[in-house]
Motif scaffolding. Structure first.
Motif, short mmCIF file in Angstrom:
data_model
loop_
_atom_site.label_atom_id
_atom_site.label_comp_id
_atom_site.label_asym_id
_atom_site.label_seq_id
_atom_site.Cartn_x
_atom_site.Cartn_y
_atom_site.Cartn_z
N PRO A 166 0.82 -1.22 0.00
CA PRO A 166 0.00 0.00 0.00
C PRO A 166 0.85 1.27 0.00
N LEU A 176 -3.83 7.56 2.06
CA LEU A 176 -3.40 6.19 2.29
C LEU A 176 -1.98 6.17 2.86
N SER A 225 -5.78 -5.94 -4.07
CA SER A 225 -5.65 -5.92 -2.61
C SER A 225 -6.02 -7.27 -2.01
N VAL A 256 -8.14 -2.64 3.87
CA VAL A 256 -7.99 -2.00 2.56
C VAL A 256 -8.80 -2.76 1.52
N THR A 257 -8.72 -4.09 1.55
CA THR A 257 -9.48 -4.89 0.58
C THR A 257 -10.98 -4.62 0.72
N ASN A 282 -12.49 -2.02 1.79
CA ASN A 282 -12.88 -0.69 1.36
C ASN A 282 -12.45 -0.36 -0.06
N ALA A 283 -11.75 -1.29 -0.72
CA ALA A 283 -11.15 -0.97 -2.02
C ALA A 283 -12.21 -0.49 -3.01
N TRP A 293 -12.97 3.21 -2.11
CA TRP A 293 -11.90 4.20 -2.21
C TRP A 293 -11.46 4.47 -3.64
#
Lengths: 215, 228
Positions: free
Chosen positions: A165, A193, B115, B156-157, B159-160, B163
């Motif tokens: 990330p 991020l 992700s 992150v995955t 919310n990917a 986002w």
């Protein structure tokens, strides 16, 4: 801080990583046409791959440097907290990595004829944020893998996926900045991020490092 | 009692799965835009949920281990990670099959897919870390730390698709009310299959966790025998 001093005296890691990153920059010129216009678009990706590889060399040494003569055990037994020890090492790695990057950037600009200074201060902000992210994640994994079999293999295996990330954000932002575009609305998510990555992993690392070193 | 509970739940999950399959294949019509292949969603989405819920459970267990130093939690985290890797793989593979029909390609480098793959690789790294360490206490501690460090990737995955602009379809189901575009019958089947697969995940974890605990006991006995 003792890491920085020993590094300034010995210069082993920084010399090796610096020449390594320059060699990689050279190798990339064979992978594609170095004179093409595309290089602008690829610059971000190229640079951060180089930094990630060079960074792996730096963090690999971070805790392993203290292995001979049981220095690491002495450090752990000394009356400073594991978090402080970790923080010192993370800062040392950060400075080392930043030095490497600041030397590689002009070299990159020369080799590939890229004018990278158009958004200098924004780029520096991205570089600092991303380098801190790489250092803090790298250092915690360095602490984790230091006594492990196959250390040199396990460290990059574990650390690169976690770094993705951070690297992705750095690549996107640097590509835009090197091309001369300021950070706009669309890039804001990447900046968030990047900042979020730094905050979350710094907090996690400082909380958890006790479990890795002292137990 | 424990055994009976596990096997009882197993039978129930299997029956539910068979019933769901019957509904999917015999009762539900083909989807208007996609035809027959849409049925993959009944496995693709529950597998993803199992993966994410399992990842959350593994992280919670890891924190509990670090706080309480009880190896039960370590066994749970290890078992869960192994099982969710399988469901993560199911999710990725069914997704690829669907993408081949819907998008014409097996793999698109978009935020959700990438992700998810990264998260999956990170949990693979967790298992490799466990293999690389011999000393049980150290292994448990390090693995717990890694599990906690890995979890942000799952967030992150999750919310990917919010986002970034991705090719991946938006959330089909939403916890907040009925603002999703899915037919009620299909939605019910999806929920039922979610239940079946989640139960199945739970059973696998329970069985695997018992093995892990037994392995630890065995290891302890072997060490004791060595010391004598």
């Amino acid at each position: 801080m003792k890491d920085l001093r020993s590094e300034i005296r010995g210069k082993e890691t920084i010399n090796a990583s610096l020449s390594f990153s320059i060699v990689i920059l050279l190798l990339f010129s064979f992978a594609f046409d170095p004179d093409s216009e595309q290089i602008q678009a690829m610059a971000g990706g190229l640079l951060w791959l180089v930094f990630a590889f060079a960074g792996a060399l730096v963090i690999n040494r971070s805790f392993a440097r203290d292995l001979p003569n049981d220095c690491l055990d002495a450090l752990i037994a000394s009356p400073i907290s594991a978090a402080a020890l970790f923080f010192g090492k993370a800062v040392a790695n950060f400075v080392l990595l930043l030095t490497i990057e600041l030397v590689s950037l002009p070299v990159f600009g020369l080799f590939y004829n890229v004018n990278w200074t158009r958004q200098f201060w924004s780029l520096m902000l991205v570089v600092v944020l991303a380098t801190w992210g790489l250092s803090v994640v790298g250092t915690i994994f360095s602490a984790m893998t230091v006594n492990m079999r196959l250390r040199e293999l396990m460290l990059p295996m574990l650390v690169y996926p976690i770094m993705i990330p951070c690297l992705m954000a750095a690549i996107q932002l640097s590509a835009a900045l090197i091309a001369g575009r300021p950070v706009g609305e669309a890039d804001l998510i990447w900046l968030k991020l990047l900042a979020g990555f730094d905050v979350i992993y710094t907090a996690l690392a400082l909380t958890l490092v006790d479990n890795l070193l002292v137990g | 009692m424990r055994e009976k509970l596990i096997y009882g739940t197993g039978v129930f999950a299997a029956a539910l799965l068979v019933y769901n399959l019957y509904v999917m294949l015999m009762n539900l019509p083909d989807e208007a835009a996609q035809g027959a292949v849409y049925r993959i969603i009944f496995f693709h989405v529950p597998a993803a949920w199992s993966f994410m819920i399992g990842a959350l459970a593994a992280m919670v267990a890891s924190i509990l281990f670090l706080v309480r130093k009880d190896f039960k939690y370590d066994a749970f985290a290890a078992a869960t990670t192994e099982v969710i890797l399988v469901f993560g793989a199911i999710n990725l593979i069914t997704g690829m099959i669907w993408a081949r029909y819907a998008w014409g390609i097996w793999w698109a480098w978009d935020a959700r897919l990438t992700s998810m793959l990264i998260s999956w690789l990170m949990y693979g790294g967790y298992l490799m870390l466990r293999e690389a360490l011999d000393e049980p206490t150290q292994r448990a501690r390090f693995a717990a730390v890694l599990s906690i460090l890995t979890f942000p990737g799952v967030i992150v995955t999750w919310n990917a698709i919010k986002w970034w602009r991705t090719q991946h379809p938006g959330p089909v189901l939403s916890i907040q009310g009925n603002k999703n575009g899915m037919d009620a019958d299909m939605q019910n089947t999806l929920y039922l299959n979610f239940l079946a697969i989640l139960l199945f995940t739970g059973i696998l974890i329970a069985v695997r966790m018992r093995q892990e605990i037994l392995r630890r006991e065995l290891d302890g006995l072997r060490r004791e025998a060595h010391s004598i």
